[in-house]
Design an enzyme around this catalytic site. Sequence first.
Site, PDB file in Angstrom:
ATOM      1  N   LYS A  80       8.208   0.291   2.728  1.00 54.44           N
ATOM      2  CA  LYS A  80       6.853   0.255   3.281  1.00 54.44           C
ATOM      3  C   LYS A  80       6.634  -1.010   4.109  1.00 54.44           C
ATOM      4  CE  LYS A  80       2.063  -0.538   2.319  1.00 54.44           C
ATOM      5  NZ  LYS A  80       1.096  -1.086   1.350  1.00 54.44           N
ATOM      6  N   ASP A 129       1.434   4.321   2.254  1.00 56.78           N
ATOM      7  CA  ASP A 129       0.836   3.814   1.024  1.00 56.78           C
ATOM      8  C   ASP A 129      -0.027   4.928   0.440  1.00 56.78           C
ATOM      9  OD1 ASP A 129      -1.386   3.943   2.654  1.00 56.78           O
ATOM     10  OD2 ASP A 129      -1.807   1.793   2.612  1.00 56.78           O
TER      11      ASP A 129
END
Length: 356
Positions: A261, A280
């Site tokens: 991420k 997310d």
Amino acid sequence: MKRPRAPSPPSISSAAKPPLSPPLTPILKQKLHRTGTPKWLPLKLTQKELTLPLTFPTGQTFRWKQTGPVQYSGSIGPHLVSLRQRPGDDTVSYCLHCSTSPNSAELALLDFLNAEISLAELWSDFSEKDPRFGEVAKHLRGARVLRQDPLECLIQFLCSSNNNIARITKMVGFVSSLGLYLGEIEGFEFHQFPSLDRLSRVSEDELRKAGFGYRAKYITGTVSALQSKPGGGDEWLLSLRKLDLQDAIAALCTLPGVGPKVAACIALFSLDQHSAIPVDTHVWQIATRYLVPDLTGAKLTHKLCSRVAEAFVSKYGEYAGWAQTLLFIAELPAQKALLQSFSQPIQLDEIEENKK
């Protein structure tokens, strides 16, 4: 999609946690040459191409400050700049407070704002592919993806891991204060982001004492890893702009503390990897609601993150990261309130249902 390259933000609560300690190592306070009386100049971007509140306080960068009603200030290399929009004025203006060269400052600013990319063309393309996007984009125009310095972006997102906006901002402020002092605007001090060499002289212990916790070892470890790169860490990071997305992500993930991420954020916001999708929980919710509804109720895993990213790229194409950014911004509380304030509220779910 490209033009030729030119030759209410989240509140930061001071009560959330104790303020960070001042750096223990010496801070360089030398001031650069100021440009004299501040003068506002028109920027080569209209409000359709750049809306400041939809670009700066949205989690791309934590170094720019709101210094007026619709005014944001920050540093780009050695240049201290303010950007401003006024009601009823379609233009964006900028003011150069401190710089080594006004001409290079404007070029650096346009580069930082990704000014070669036309939002109007992108939004038109996305709206044809997705009517829901078109409805959102009518009211949230000008949300740009920034093109930040890779080192600056990397360190900021190392600070962001499992963190909140207030704490991230304070940590990034601590790191920034190690750089060259550029000036003060509306009570905020601004610094050039510190070099790798300067960062290498900050110990893990100093960062821990300043409240970085476990992130301290990731920052010092990453700085050390970058310094060991042939040709230097700055050049190595810049070289990732020339790689395919997956290769760039894999390279970033070799650095301490960088996972998929964080790597996707760095790739999208500094490495020209326009199809990168940072996944997310918010992006996961958007994806399961509109792109991959069959995954509703599933637990987000690394494999499913890849599937979400593929779904965005399949829907929006090579600039999918820009589409994802606008849809993410639309989910922020302030923007949700804006969307709901129109006399005819946007029925996003209804639009999606009618497409089936």
